[in-house]
Design an enzyme around this catalytic site. Structure first.
Site, PDB file in Angstrom:
ATOM      1  N   ALA A  11     -65.059 -30.547   3.382  1.00  0.00           N
ATOM      2  CA  ALA A  11     -65.669 -29.665   2.382  1.00  0.00           C
ATOM      3  C   ALA A  11     -65.545 -28.210   2.804  1.00  0.00           C
ATOM      4  CB  ALA A  11     -67.135 -30.051   2.177  1.00  0.00           C
ATOM      5  N   GLY A  12     -64.460 -27.902   3.483  1.00  0.00           N
ATOM      6  CA  GLY A  12     -64.206 -26.519   3.912  1.00  0.00           C
ATOM      7  C   GLY A  12     -63.556 -25.736   2.789  1.00  0.00           C
ATOM      8  N   VAL A  14     -60.308 -25.300   1.765  1.00  0.00           N
ATOM      9  CA  VAL A  14     -59.341 -25.978   0.895  1.00  0.00           C
ATOM     10  C   VAL A  14     -60.047 -27.088   0.106  1.00  0.00           C
ATOM     11  CG1 VAL A  14     -57.216 -27.325   0.760  1.00  0.00           C
ATOM     12  CG2 VAL A  14     -57.392 -25.462   2.434  1.00  0.00           C
ATOM     13  N   GLY A  15     -60.844 -27.904   0.814  1.00  0.00           N
ATOM     14  CA  GLY A  15     -61.480 -29.058   0.173  1.00  0.00           C
ATOM     15  C   GLY A  15     -62.388 -28.659  -0.980  1.00  0.00           C
ATOM     16  N   ARG A  89     -49.051 -24.172  14.345  1.00  0.00           N
ATOM     17  CA  ARG A  89     -49.448 -25.435  13.731  1.00  0.00           C
ATOM     18  C   ARG A  89     -49.441 -26.553  14.782  1.00  0.00           C
ATOM     19  NH1 ARG A  89     -46.500 -23.635   9.256  1.00  0.00           N
ATOM     20  NH2 ARG A  89     -47.828 -23.375   7.450  1.00  0.00           N
ATOM     21  N   ASN A  96     -56.223 -32.612  15.287  1.00  0.00           N
ATOM     22  CA  ASN A  96     -56.216 -33.034  13.889  1.00  0.00           C
ATOM     23  C   ASN A  96     -55.717 -34.466  13.705  1.00  0.00           C
ATOM     24  OD1 ASN A  96     -57.372 -30.695  13.119  1.00  0.00           O
ATOM     25  ND2 ASN A  96     -55.580 -29.801  12.134  1.00  0.00           N
ATOM     26  N   VAL A 119     -53.215 -32.936   3.405  1.00  0.00           N
ATOM     27  CA  VAL A 119     -53.109 -31.468   3.425  1.00  0.00           C
ATOM     28  C   VAL A 119     -53.211 -30.925   4.853  1.00  0.00           C
ATOM     29  CG1 VAL A 119     -54.077 -29.318   2.486  1.00  0.00           C
ATOM     30  CG2 VAL A 119     -54.205 -31.413   1.136  1.00  0.00           C
ATOM     31  N   THR A 120     -53.967 -31.622   5.702  1.00  0.00           N
ATOM     32  CA  THR A 120     -54.237 -31.151   7.059  1.00  0.00           C
ATOM     33  C   THR A 120     -52.938 -30.883   7.834  1.00  0.00           C
ATOM     34  OG1 THR A 120     -56.240 -32.499   7.050  1.00  0.00           O
ATOM     35  CG2 THR A 120     -55.482 -31.728   9.201  1.00  0.00           C
ATOM     36  N   HIS A 176     -42.784 -28.554   6.560  1.00  0.00           N
ATOM     37  CA  HIS A 176     -43.679 -27.453   6.226  1.00  0.00           C
ATOM     38  C   HIS A 176     -43.790 -26.562   7.433  1.00  0.00           C
ATOM     39  CE1 HIS A 176     -46.809 -25.276   4.311  1.00  0.00           C
ATOM     40  NE2 HIS A 176     -47.785 -25.730   5.057  1.00  0.00           N
TER      41      HIS A 176
HETATM   42  N1  LIG Z   1     -50.429 -28.376   3.804  1.00  0.00           N
HETATM   43  C1  LIG Z   1     -50.641 -27.108   3.530  1.00  0.00           C
HETATM   44  O1  LIG Z   1     -49.808 -26.458   2.941  1.00  0.00           O
HETATM   45  C2  LIG Z   1     -51.941 -26.479   3.953  1.00  0.00           C
HETATM   46  C3  LIG Z   1     -52.394 -25.288   3.343  1.00  0.00           C
HETATM   47  C4  LIG Z   1     -53.627 -24.766   3.711  1.00  0.00           C
HETATM   48  C5  LIG Z   1     -54.384 -25.385   4.703  1.00  0.00           C
HETATM   49  N2  LIG Z   1     -53.893 -26.518   5.306  1.00  0.00           N
HETATM   50  C6  LIG Z   1     -54.666 -27.227   6.336  1.00  0.00           C
HETATM   51  O2  LIG Z   1     -55.783 -27.855   5.729  1.00  0.00           O
HETATM   52  C7  LIG Z   1     -56.821 -28.037   6.689  1.00  0.00           C
HETATM   53  C8  LIG Z   1     -58.140 -27.513   6.139  1.00  0.00           C
HETATM   54  O3  LIG Z   1     -58.115 -26.107   6.001  1.00  0.00           O
HETATM   55  P1  LIG Z   1     -59.432 -25.312   5.572  1.00  0.00           P
HETATM   56  O4  LIG Z   1     -59.065 -23.889   5.433  1.00  0.00           O
HETATM   57  O5  LIG Z   1     -60.116 -26.011   4.449  1.00  0.00           O
HETATM   58  O6  LIG Z   1     -60.330 -25.517   6.894  1.00  0.00           O
HETATM   59  P2  LIG Z   1     -61.929 -25.470   7.006  1.00  0.00           P
HETATM   60  O7  LIG Z   1     -62.223 -25.287   8.440  1.00  0.00           O
HETATM   61  O8  LIG Z   1     -62.482 -24.512   6.022  1.00  0.00           O
HETATM   62  O9  LIG Z   1     -62.376 -26.936   6.548  1.00  0.00           O
HETATM   63  C9  LIG Z   1     -62.152 -28.097   7.280  1.00  0.00           C
HETATM   64  C10 LIG Z   1     -63.334 -29.014   7.097  1.00  0.00           C
HETATM   65  O10 LIG Z   1     -63.039 -30.271   7.712  1.00  0.00           O
HETATM   66  C11 LIG Z   1     -64.274 -30.774   8.184  1.00  0.00           C
HETATM   67  N3  LIG Z   1     -64.082 -31.842   9.163  1.00  0.00           N
HETATM   68  C12 LIG Z   1     -63.688 -31.770  10.453  1.00  0.00           C
HETATM   69  N4  LIG Z   1     -63.662 -32.989  11.007  1.00  0.00           N
HETATM   70  C13 LIG Z   1     -64.009 -33.870  10.048  1.00  0.00           C
HETATM   71  C14 LIG Z   1     -64.157 -35.277  10.000  1.00  0.00           C
HETATM   72  N5  LIG Z   1     -63.922 -36.036  11.078  1.00  0.00           N
HETATM   73  N6  LIG Z   1     -64.548 -35.846   8.835  1.00  0.00           N
HETATM   74  C15 LIG Z   1     -64.780 -35.088   7.734  1.00  0.00           C
HETATM   75  N7  LIG Z   1     -64.647 -33.745   7.713  1.00  0.00           N
HETATM   76  C16 LIG Z   1     -64.282 -33.147   8.862  1.00  0.00           C
HETATM   77  C17 LIG Z   1     -64.955 -29.555   8.777  1.00  0.00           C
HETATM   78  O11 LIG Z   1     -66.349 -29.765   8.942  1.00  0.00           O
HETATM   79  C18 LIG Z   1     -64.627 -28.499   7.728  1.00  0.00           C
HETATM   80  O12 LIG Z   1     -65.645 -28.406   6.742  1.00  0.00           O
HETATM   81  C19 LIG Z   1     -56.310 -27.335   7.964  1.00  0.00           C
HETATM   82  O13 LIG Z   1     -55.701 -28.277   8.820  1.00  0.00           O
HETATM   83  C20 LIG Z   1     -55.272 -26.379   7.417  1.00  0.00           C
HETATM   84  O14 LIG Z   1     -54.326 -26.004   8.406  1.00  0.00           O
HETATM   85  C21 LIG Z   1     -52.701 -27.061   4.938  1.00  0.00           C
END
Ligand SMILES: NC(=O)c1ccc[n+]([C@@H]2O[C@H](COP(=O)([O-])OP(=O)(O)OC[C@H]3O[C@@H](n4cnc5c(N)ncnc54)[C@H](O)[C@@H]3O)[C@@H](O)[C@H]2O)c1
Length: 313
Positions: A11-12, A14-15, A89, A96, A119-120, A176
């Protein structure tokens, strides 16, 4: 008929943005889940309270318990650490991988018919973790990267030519990250290849900016990474799947011989419909494009090998 349900893990930034876009586009009910107590509940309640103003009837709920995600049609995995300035990354790899393995196992057990959108980061490697942890067939585990990468390229093309983004199309292949392969001859404005509209040197500058698109935003934000365009990209994939639109979108797909690659997630154009990936679209690559594509797949393979070594060690 019950409405479709999309679970968003993490729920960060992106979520939560995915949850907002999916609900506000009336695509599905949304379950937001995070490891932090109160975070998904708070954001979900806030999003639910926006519904009367925005004018939709989707349910948005937050939880820390995977039992509440049961029966989801799509599970979007955004949980993990975001890249910090100066962090590659690859640095994120082992941390991750553990998070993605754990959440995918739990989500798959509760939603055995779901399609995963990963997405991660590092994206291609996390897709491998998800495929293995879910036990799902490869067409049901899809990585989001190419839609975002091509959106960035389209933005820069439109700005350069002074045209509507809607008149642009961009074709991006490969992993990516820094080795992604934008294909200018298949990238167009008004259907005309940009190779006819711009100097080669200028195209190269836009390609470089696209490759570094994520890092450019990280450097500006200083804390955290991009999330508006990533969330919009995920939502387009959700729309194509839930509404069986069969859009051809660049996604990380598990290749089994296509493009001469076997057993690796790489960014390629795929048809996305209700069953997940219904076709990998293959095109002939010119020699220089093939060389760049091979470099890109090599770097994905290195990451996957590094992950296997970590798991074994
Ligand atoms: N694929 C892409 O093109 C792309 C683009 C943007 C971001 N990302 C990736 O997406 C991911 C999220 O980015 P963000 O900016 O939302 O980060 P963020 O830190 O805002 O959110 C991540 C969330 O994951 C939660 N989390 C951690 N461990 C967990 C678990 N075991 N169970 C449930 N939730 C858990 C955290 O509490 C946090 O709320 C990152 O890895 C980022 O690099 C990928």
């Amino acid at each position: 008929m019950p409405r479709p349900q999309v679970t968003v893990v993490g729920a960060g930034n992106v979520g939560a943005s995915v949850a907002q876009r999916v609900a506000e586009a009336s695509l599905a009910d949304v379950v937001l889940i995070d490891i932090v107590d109160g975070l998904p509940q708070g954001k979900a309640l806030d999003l639910a309270e926006a519904a009367p103003v925005v004018g939709h009837d989707m349910r948005v709920t937050g939880t820390n318990d995977f039992a509440d995600t049961a029966g989801s049609d799509i599970v979007v995995v955004t949980s993990g650490l975001a890249r910090q300035p100066g962090m590659s990354r690859d640095d994120l790899l082992s941390k991750n991988a553990g998070i993605v393995r754990s959440v995918v196992k739990q989500a798959a057990a509760n939603s055995p018919d779901a399609i995963f959108i990963i997405v991660t980061n590092p994206l291609d490697a996390m897709c491998h973790v998800a495929l293995e942890a879910s036990g799902f067939s490869p067409e049901k585990v899809i990585g989001m990267a190419g839609v975002l990468d091509s959106a960035r390229f389209r933005t820069f093309i439109a700005q350069e030519l002074g045209v509507s983004v809607s008149s642009t199309h961009a074709f991006v292949l490969g992993g990516h990250g820094d080795t992604m392969v934008p294909l200018p001859r298949y990238s167009t404005a008004g259907g005309v290849p940009i190779t006819e509209l711009m100097e080669a040197g200028r195209i190269e500058e836009l390609v470089t900016r696209t490759r570094n698109g994520g890092a450019e935003i990280v450097a500006l934000l200083k804390t955290g990474s991009a999330y508006y365009a990533p969330a919009a990209s995920v939502t387009q994939m959700v729309d194509s799947i839930l509404n069986d639109r069969n859009m051809i979108l660049p996604c990380a797909a598990y290749l089994q011989g296509q493009y001469g690659v076997d057993g690796l997630f790489v960014g390629v154009p795929v048809k996305l419909g209700r069953a997940g990936i219904t076709q990998v679209v293959e095109i002939e690559l010119a020699d220089d494009e093939r060389a760049a594509f091979d470099r890109s797949t090599d770097s994905v393979r290195e990451l996957v090998d590094a992950m296997s070594r970590m798991a074994a060690g």
